[in-house]
Scaffold this active site. Structure first.
Site, PDB file in Angstrom:
ATOM      1  N   LYS A 137      10.380  69.291  19.625  1.00 20.07           N
ATOM      2  CA  LYS A 137      11.231  70.109  18.734  1.00 20.07           C
ATOM      3  C   LYS A 137      12.052  71.141  19.501  1.00 20.07           C
ATOM      4  O   LYS A 137      13.258  71.242  19.315  1.00 20.07           O
ATOM      5  CB  LYS A 137      10.321  70.925  17.791  1.00 20.07           C
ATOM      6  CG  LYS A 137      10.174  70.410  16.430  1.00 20.07           C
ATOM      7  CD  LYS A 137       9.315  71.357  15.610  1.00 20.07           C
ATOM      8  CE  LYS A 137       8.082  71.753  16.344  1.00 20.07           C
ATOM      9  NZ  LYS A 137       7.316  72.846  15.901  1.00 20.07           N
ATOM     10  N   ARG A 151       7.220  75.329   7.190  1.00 25.19           N
ATOM     11  CA  ARG A 151       6.032  74.554   7.545  1.00 25.19           C
ATOM     12  C   ARG A 151       5.163  74.256   6.342  1.00 25.19           C
ATOM     13  O   ARG A 151       4.117  73.617   6.482  1.00 25.19           O
ATOM     14  CB  ARG A 151       5.218  75.338   8.553  1.00 25.19           C
ATOM     15  CG  ARG A 151       5.536  74.920  10.001  1.00 25.19           C
ATOM     16  CD  ARG A 151       4.624  75.630  10.849  1.00 25.19           C
ATOM     17  NE  ARG A 151       4.130  75.291  12.072  1.00 25.19           N
ATOM     18  CZ  ARG A 151       4.624  75.620  13.259  1.00 25.19           C
ATOM     19  NH1 ARG A 151       5.795  76.119  13.365  1.00 25.19           N
ATOM     20  NH2 ARG A 151       3.949  75.404  14.337  1.00 25.19           N
ATOM     21  N   ARG A 162       0.852  70.156  28.833  1.00 29.16           N
ATOM     22  CA  ARG A 162       2.017  71.047  28.832  1.00 29.16           C
ATOM     23  C   ARG A 162       1.685  72.348  29.576  1.00 29.16           C
ATOM     24  O   ARG A 162       0.612  72.913  29.398  1.00 29.16           O
ATOM     25  CB  ARG A 162       2.345  71.327  27.365  1.00 29.16           C
ATOM     26  CG  ARG A 162       3.514  72.197  27.097  1.00 29.16           C
ATOM     27  CD  ARG A 162       4.070  71.919  25.729  1.00 29.16           C
ATOM     28  NE  ARG A 162       3.283  72.489  24.626  1.00 29.16           N
ATOM     29  CZ  ARG A 162       3.703  72.463  23.369  1.00 29.16           C
ATOM     30  NH1 ARG A 162       4.853  71.901  23.052  1.00 29.16           N
ATOM     31  NH2 ARG A 162       2.969  72.987  22.406  1.00 29.16           N
ATOM     32  N   ARG A 217      -0.107  77.320  27.175  1.00 23.52           N
ATOM     33  CA  ARG A 217       0.051  78.211  26.030  1.00 23.52           C
ATOM     34  C   ARG A 217      -1.345  78.488  25.472  1.00 23.52           C
ATOM     35  O   ARG A 217      -2.173  77.574  25.446  1.00 23.52           O
ATOM     36  CB  ARG A 217       0.909  77.516  24.959  1.00 23.52           C
ATOM     37  CG  ARG A 217       2.338  77.970  24.953  1.00 23.52           C
ATOM     38  CD  ARG A 217       3.195  77.118  24.077  1.00 23.52           C
ATOM     39  NE  ARG A 217       2.698  76.961  22.703  1.00 23.52           N
ATOM     40  CZ  ARG A 217       3.423  76.452  21.707  1.00 23.52           C
ATOM     41  NH1 ARG A 217       4.667  76.084  21.922  1.00 23.52           N
ATOM     42  NH2 ARG A 217       2.912  76.310  20.507  1.00 23.52           N
ATOM     43  N   ARG A 258      -3.909  72.311  14.353  1.00 23.53           N
ATOM     44  CA  ARG A 258      -2.471  72.243  14.077  1.00 23.53           C
ATOM     45  C   ARG A 258      -2.072  70.867  13.552  1.00 23.53           C
ATOM     46  O   ARG A 258      -1.223  70.758  12.673  1.00 23.53           O
ATOM     47  CB  ARG A 258      -1.665  72.580  15.340  1.00 23.53           C
ATOM     48  CG  ARG A 258      -1.865  74.009  15.804  1.00 23.53           C
ATOM     49  CD  ARG A 258      -0.706  74.520  16.638  1.00 23.53           C
ATOM     50  NE  ARG A 258      -0.304  73.625  17.697  1.00 23.53           N
ATOM     51  CZ  ARG A 258      -0.575  73.809  18.993  1.00 23.53           C
ATOM     52  NH1 ARG A 258      -1.269  74.862  19.381  1.00 23.53           N
ATOM     53  NH2 ARG A 258      -0.141  72.969  19.882  1.00 23.53           N
TER      54      ARG A 258
HETATM   55  P1  AMP Z   1       5.281  76.892  17.325  1.00 20.36           P
HETATM   56  O1  AMP Z   1       5.856  77.418  18.587  1.00 20.36           O
HETATM   57  O2  AMP Z   1       6.321  76.450  16.349  1.00 20.36           O
HETATM   58  O3  AMP Z   1       4.234  75.858  17.579  1.00 20.36           O
HETATM   59  O4  AMP Z   1       4.525  78.134  16.599  1.00 20.36           O
HETATM   60  C1  AMP Z   1       3.441  78.789  17.221  1.00 20.36           C
HETATM   61  C2  AMP Z   1       2.588  79.489  16.173  1.00 20.36           C
HETATM   62  O5  AMP Z   1       3.384  80.476  15.482  1.00 20.36           O
HETATM   63  C3  AMP Z   1       2.019  78.595  15.068  1.00 20.36           C
HETATM   64  O6  AMP Z   1       0.831  77.942  15.468  1.00 20.36           O
HETATM   65  C4  AMP Z   1       1.780  79.634  13.973  1.00 20.36           C
HETATM   66  O7  AMP Z   1       0.625  80.414  14.225  1.00 20.36           O
HETATM   67  C5  AMP Z   1       2.995  80.539  14.113  1.00 20.36           C
HETATM   68  N1  AMP Z   1       4.126  80.008  13.299  1.00 20.36           N
HETATM   69  C6  AMP Z   1       5.307  79.514  13.754  1.00 20.36           C
HETATM   70  N2  AMP Z   1       6.088  79.108  12.735  1.00 20.36           N
HETATM   71  C7  AMP Z   1       5.379  79.354  11.599  1.00 20.36           C
HETATM   72  C8  AMP Z   1       5.626  79.144  10.215  1.00 20.36           C
HETATM   73  N3  AMP Z   1       6.771  78.593   9.770  1.00 20.36           N
HETATM   74  N4  AMP Z   1       4.669  79.509   9.325  1.00 20.36           N
HETATM   75  C9  AMP Z   1       3.512  80.066   9.733  1.00 20.36           C
HETATM   76  N5  AMP Z   1       3.203  80.269  11.020  1.00 20.36           N
HETATM   77  C10 AMP Z   1       4.125  79.936  11.961  1.00 20.36           C
END
Ligand code: AMP
Length: 214
Positions: A14, A89, A123, A156, A167
């Site tokens: 993404k 999400r 990663r 990460r 997740r």
């Molecule tokens: P990502 O980099 O998109 O994987 O986001 C990392 C973390 O940020 C996720 O595991 C959530 O804890 C939080 N997060 C990111 N986007 C959202 C969202 N739309 N709703 C809720 N939590 C989010």
């Protein structure tokens, strides 16, 4: 004006594809995860609120996420449009988004869970300059060191097997209904994300009718 959302489980590319779209078509890339990570790294009040939730792989509270997205898009620095990555999400976030903004396309990156696991657990990220590595596809020349700035490569905090399982489960239960909501509006293009990144990008451009080679 081009306004897109890019969806897909973590590790499906993404961030990479959103960056390519943004760079190629002068769009602003809005990554909710990056915004949260910036706050955690810079020890802000918001960072303190979300740090533990993120490390466990759970989702941050909807009200908080929605206000972060609204504040970011209210900056109106997106003259040619935006690509939002990591949002919405769940169904509630999708309804909020559709009420607040019109969207031209939703890209869904499709990748089987086993491939996601293989990629995510290999990663790495440079702790200094943030460059992405992958111990399968993009190895550093010197183990654990960034090729560009020699910073230490780290995982990460949420790229461990337990958080990944959490997740993936969350993605399948909460995010799939979002795709259905968008599908009703006929915005959605599904893309095979297992291909090399330039092929995935070409497929996205083709499906969104975007001119390649700009
Ligand atoms: P990502 O980099 O998109 O994987 O986001 C990392 C973390 O940020 C996720 O595991 C959530 O804890 C939080 N997060 C990111 N986007 C959202 C969202 N739309 N709703 C809720 N939590 C989010």
């Amino acid at each position: 004006m081009r306004k897109y959302v890019i969806m897909g489980v973590q590790g499906s590319g993404k961030g990479t594809q959103a960056t390519l779209l943004a760079d190629t078509f002068d769009l602003v890339h809005v990554s909710v995860g990056d915004i949260f990570r910036w706050h955690v790294q810079n020890h802000t009040k918001l960072g303190a609120q979300v740090r533990r939730i993120m490390a466990s792989g759970d989702l941050v509270d909807d009200d908080l996420v929605e206000s972060v997205v609204r504040n970011r898009l209210d900056e109106h620095d997106w003259n040619y449009g935006f690509v939002v990555d990591g949002f919405p999400r769940n169904a509630r976030q999708a309804e909020f988004f559709l009420e607040s903004f019109d969207i031209d396309g939703v890209v869904v990156l499709e990748m089987p869970d086993e491939e996601v696991e293989r990629r995510v657990l290999s990663r790495r990220l440079c702790s200094q300059c943030g460059l992405d590595y992958n111990l399968i596809a993009h190895r550093p020349e010197v183990a654990d060191r960034c090729d560009v700035c020699a910073g230490k490569l780290v995982s990460r905090p949420d790229d461990h097997p337990e958080a990944l399982r959490q997740r993936l489960a969350e993605y399948h239960t909460s995010t799939a209904p979002v795709i259905e909501i968008f599908q009703r509006k006929e915005y959605v293009v599904s893309i095979d994300a297992t291909k090399p990144k330039q092929d995935v990008f070409n497929d996205i451009c083709h499906r969104l009718d975007l001119p390649l080679g700009r």
